[in-house]
Design a protein around this motif. Structure first.
Motif, short mmCIF file in Angstrom:
data_model
loop_
_atom_site.label_atom_id
_atom_site.label_comp_id
_atom_site.label_asym_id
_atom_site.label_seq_id
_atom_site.Cartn_x
_atom_site.Cartn_y
_atom_site.Cartn_z
N SER A 1 27.87 47.70 38.69
CA SER A 1 28.04 46.31 38.25
C SER A 1 26.76 45.54 38.54
O SER A 1 25.90 46.01 39.30
CB SER A 1 29.19 45.63 39.02
OG SER A 1 28.85 45.57 40.39
N SER B 1 24.15 43.05 33.77
CA SER B 1 25.56 43.44 33.72
C SER B 1 25.83 44.11 32.39
O SER B 1 25.35 43.66 31.35
CB SER B 1 26.45 42.20 33.84
OG SER B 1 27.79 42.56 33.56
N GLY C 1 26.06 48.13 35.65
CA GLY C 1 24.94 47.23 35.91
C GLY C 1 23.66 48.01 36.09
O GLY C 1 23.67 49.25 36.14
#
Ligand SMILES: Cc1ncc(COP(=O)(O)O)c(C=O)c1O
Length: 377
Positions: free
Chosen positions: A56, A178, A191
């Motif tokens: 992420s 992201s 990410g």
């Protein structure tokens, strides 16, 4: 008409083929093949030395703070208008987020407000490339340099955006992205952390795999750290999307142009700006209503919702959220950050999915114009 969704990806046979190949073959000795290809191609696309795939953007900000040495009692400056993920990792490392105001034109961090928020405890700043736009990076970098403050550039919403010919994410010690399902380039969740610094890269690789050396086969941990890794299926999806990045970005700019055709001449509605020297990739088309319409974002979203249109609120100032109610910094920010508090109540994000059609955009704009014209009288 079917419900018009706020966001969503553009998936083709290429993505399906790559993910199918990953789930079939990317095991055993091939477990990292797609990560390696995705990271290498990503770094090349951005013109940076290193890219590290993570689960992420939140984890990328967390590891950036740790790798840049931010810790207990330090202060980190974050724009008041952004998703909470830009600021939450500051708390994870025991530091304190300080909310600075945004600029009226770009809606990104104001360099002037950033400088006013600096104290002897300030260790880092996290400028955010909001909705695909970029802050005045020359000014932000100048302030950071003069005060010895590290930059973590939050480019979560701005893949492909540019400032004076340089790509978003390349303006700090690290840059972060992201790949959440709503993003222009998606891996479902995911990410990336990018950096030009080899020591930062080494530290991130160590921290994201339970505190052991990259490639360690002895299962020998020298620190307690984190497990932040992307799967091969996600990396395969990301690689396929990256190979189509020009097409994805062109579609985003086309979507904005269609909205602009319909709304540019409507007095009292302001859309995303693209300052001279910036390339905005318009992750979310955003409309700010003039106060004269006497309609808040919540009321406006309700009216759009009744007509089958999903919208999102312009981010609430972080300093206004109960999550930060206990912070004395937030109380000061509520007084100081006039631009954030003037714009936020009147802004909404309009449907910006990669599959939206021109006809749907015309319909969204008709509804929007209808709602505000009734309120403006
Ligand atoms: C500006 C910004 N920063 C950080 C994030 C966090 O990204 P992720 O959900 O991948 O952790 C997002 C995601 O929505 C974002 O918009």
């Amino acid at each position: 008409m079917e419900r018009i969704r706020i966001a969503g990806p553009w998936i083709t046979k290429k993505e399906i083929d790559y993910v199918t190949d990953a789930v079939t073959n990317a095991w055993y000795g091939n477990a990292n093949v797609y990560h390696d290809r995705f990271e290498k191609a990503f770094a090349e696309y951005l013109g940076v030395r290193f890219a590290i795939a993570l689960p992420s953007c939140t984890s990328a900000i967390h590891l950036s703070l740790l790798a840049l040495g931010v810790g207990q009692g330090d202060e980190v400056i974050v724009p008041d208008i952004t998703w909470i993920a830009s600021a939450a990792p500051v708390t994870y490392v025991g530091a304190i987020p300080v909310f600075a105001d945004i600029d009226t034109e770009t809606w990104c961090l104001s360099a002037k407000s950033f400088e006013q928020c600096i104290t002897p405890k300030t260790k880092a700043v996290i400028p955010v490339d909001l909705y695909g736009n970029m802050p005045d990076m020359d000014a932000v970098q100048d302030v950071a340099r003069r005060h010895g403050v590290a930059i973590i550039e939050d480019a979560a919403e701005a893949i492909g955006s540019e400032y004076k010919g340089k790509k978003a994410s390349s303006f700090g010690g690290t840059g972060v992205f992201s790949f959440h399902g709503s993003k222009t380039l998606t891996t479902g969740e995911g990410g990336m952390l990018v950096t030009d610094k080899d020591d930062v890269r080494q530290r991130v690789l160590f921290l994201r795999d339970h505190g052991r050396k990259p490639g360690d086969t002895a299962f020998f941990n020298t620190e307690v750290a984190y497990k932040y890794k992307m799967s091969s299926m996600q990396a395969a999806l990301g690689l396929a999307q990256l190979e189509r990045i020009d097409e994805l970005l062109a579609r985003k700019r086309q979507i904005f142009a269609w909205y602009q055709e319909e709304l540019a001449k409507v007095e009292g509605i302001t859309l995303n700006r693209e300052p001279m020297g910036t390339k905005n990739t318009y992750w979310m088309v955003t409309a700010i209503m003039n106060k004269k319409f006497r309609i808040t974002k919540e009321r406006l979203m309700e009216s759009m919702n009744e007509r089958n249109i999903d919208c999102r609120p312009f981010f609430h100032p972080l300093s206004s959220l109960p999550a930060y109610g206990h912070l004395s910094q937030a109380k000061e920010a509520r007084k100081r950050n006039q631009v954030s508090y003037q714009i936020s109540p009147y802004g909404i994000n309009l449907p910006s999915s990669l599959s939206i059609t021109k006809e749907e955009i015309v319909y969204v704009c008709e509804v929007l114009k209808d709602v505000v014209s009734k309120r403006g009288k």
